[in-house]
Design a protein around this motif. Structure first.
Motif, PDB file in Angstrom:
ATOM      1  N   ALA A  49       0.827  -1.213   0.000  1.00  0.00           N
ATOM      2  CA  ALA A  49       0.000   0.000   0.000  1.00  0.00           C
ATOM      3  C   ALA A  49       0.858   1.259   0.000  1.00  0.00           C
ATOM      4  O   ALA A  49       0.614   2.201  -0.762  1.00  0.00           O
ATOM      5  CB  ALA A  49      -0.928  -0.006   1.209  1.00  0.00           C
ATOM      6  N   VAL A  50       1.879   1.291   0.869  1.00  0.00           N
ATOM      7  CA  VAL A  50       2.747   2.469   0.969  1.00  0.00           C
ATOM      8  C   VAL A  50       3.544   2.648  -0.314  1.00  0.00           C
ATOM      9  O   VAL A  50       3.699   3.767  -0.826  1.00  0.00           O
ATOM     10  CB  VAL A  50       3.680   2.335   2.192  1.00  0.00           C
ATOM     11  CG1 VAL A  50       4.773   3.383   2.162  1.00  0.00           C
ATOM     12  CG2 VAL A  50       2.874   2.448   3.478  1.00  0.00           C
ATOM     13  N   CYS A  51       4.056   1.554  -0.840  1.00  0.00           N
ATOM     14  CA  CYS A  51       4.828   1.596  -2.085  1.00  0.00           C
ATOM     15  C   CYS A  51       3.958   2.084  -3.233  1.00  0.00           C
ATOM     16  O   CYS A  51       4.369   2.935  -4.027  1.00  0.00           O
ATOM     17  CB  CYS A  51       5.369   0.196  -2.371  1.00  0.00           C
ATOM     18  SG  CYS A  51       6.402   0.074  -3.840  1.00  0.00           S
ATOM     19  N   GLY A  52       2.727   1.569  -3.322  1.00  0.00           N
ATOM     20  CA  GLY A  52       1.823   1.971  -4.394  1.00  0.00           C
ATOM     21  C   GLY A  52       1.489   3.450  -4.351  1.00  0.00           C
ATOM     22  O   GLY A  52       1.445   4.124  -5.389  1.00  0.00           O
ATOM     23  N   ALA A  53       1.265   3.975  -3.134  1.00  0.00           N
ATOM     24  CA  ALA A  53       0.946   5.402  -2.990  1.00  0.00           C
ATOM     25  C   ALA A  53       2.120   6.273  -3.417  1.00  0.00           C
ATOM     26  O   ALA A  53       1.943   7.293  -4.101  1.00  0.00           O
ATOM     27  CB  ALA A  53       0.562   5.699  -1.548  1.00  0.00           C
ATOM     28  N   ALA A  54       3.344   5.891  -3.020  1.00  0.00           N
ATOM     29  CA  ALA A  54       4.533   6.670  -3.383  1.00  0.00           C
ATOM     30  C   ALA A  54       4.799   6.600  -4.887  1.00  0.00           C
ATOM     31  O   ALA A  54       5.210   7.588  -5.505  1.00  0.00           O
ATOM     32  CB  ALA A  54       5.745   6.161  -2.606  1.00  0.00           C
TER      33      ALA A  54
END
Length: 299
Positions: A49-54
């Protein structure tokens, strides 16, 4: 590093996402094989999730050949068991625009120090660069708290600055202060009107995923500084009962304030760490040179 380590690191990097763009930095995260296999489903989901948002924001990139990246990083780590330690603690390598190594380490990335010394902005920065547009009430109130801090600094009002701070001692300032260094009170810090006429630009804000802390950054332009800029970072914590316009969680109080020179082609030699008690000035003693490797020019 592990998915959990990388998730935490990307969240820390998000504080400086606007500076990464100003310095032309592309972030690539590489989870180690063993770490991925041992990761819990929750840790893997958080990382995705964090990787996708960044990635969507355009400052983090997914490696197309993950094995090649893993092999590359593992070859850089000593073959003495420290690779496993790095997988837990995280390891970072910064490369210049010419592909040369300009910084590395194990553990958390000191983002503002890295940007101020080895990865400065690619072009001169502008004091008219506008603030980021807040995406929530929490972000709006954190930016308002930052604005209030700089109003107090420009007014050279030590009492007002102190009133905006949390009463909790910051651990980093405590570690750097007496007996290891000098901690000057806000009265002393502002004594010679160093912040009179100080301009703040390019403000940005990030609120922790649990809403308990916020981070603001910006560019400081001192009066009479000849266009030189500094990168400032503030960490805010929630305090008191919720009030009108507070985002429903209480008001923001300044837990830590830090600055470092951040100017094109400048290798910062000093920085500040501050809390409610005042500031500790840190001065580099080793030789300084151009950003990146000697003779490399811009990183």
């Amino acid at each position: 590093g592990t998915p959990s380590t990388l998730t935490a690191e990307v969240r820390r990097a998000a504080v400086y996402k606007r500076r990464l763009a100003q310095s032309g930095v592309s972030l690539v995260c590489v989870p180690f094989d063993e770490a991925v296999e041992r990761a819990t489903p929750a840790a893997s989901a958080d990382w995705a999730a964090v990787c996708g948002a960044a990635e969507a924001e355009g400052w983090l990139y997914r490696p197309t050949d993950l094995k090649a990246w893993r092999d590359y990083y593992e070859a850089l780590l000593p073959n003495d068991g420290s690779s496993k330690g790095a997988a837990c603690d995280g390891a970072f390598f910064a490369l210049s625009l010419r592909g040369r190594s300009c910084a590395s380490g194990v553990g958390q990335v000191p983002w503002d120090e890295l940007l101020g010394t080895k990865l400065p902005p690619l072009v001169p920065l502008s004091p008219s660069d506008p603030p980021a547009r807040p995406r929530s009430a929490a972000e709006a109130t954190a930016l308002a708290a930052q604005a209030a801090l700089y109003e107090a600094l420009r007014a050279v009002d030590a009492r007002r600055v102190s009133s905006l701070c949390s009463a909790v001692d910051d651990p980093e300032v405590s570690a750097l202060g007496p007996p290891n260094g000098r901690l000057d009170s806000w009265d002393v810090v502002l004594k010679y009107d160093a912040t009179l006429g100080l301009k703040l630009a390019s403000q940005d804000v990030t609120v922790d995923h649990d809403g308990s802390q916020a981070y603001t950054t910006g560019l400081e332009f001192p009066a009479g500084g000849g266009g030189a800029s500094l990168l400032c970072t503030q960490r805010w914590t929630r305090e008191g009962s919720a009030g009108a316009g507070s985002g429903g969680e209480g008001s923001w109080k300044l837990a830590q304030h830090r600055t470092i020179p951040y100017t094109e082609d400048v290798d910062a030699a000093a920085c500040l760490r501050c809390d409610h008690r005042g500031c500790v000035a840190l001065q580099r003693s080793e030789p300084q040179g151009a950003a990146g490797m000697p003779g490399d020019g811009k990183a």
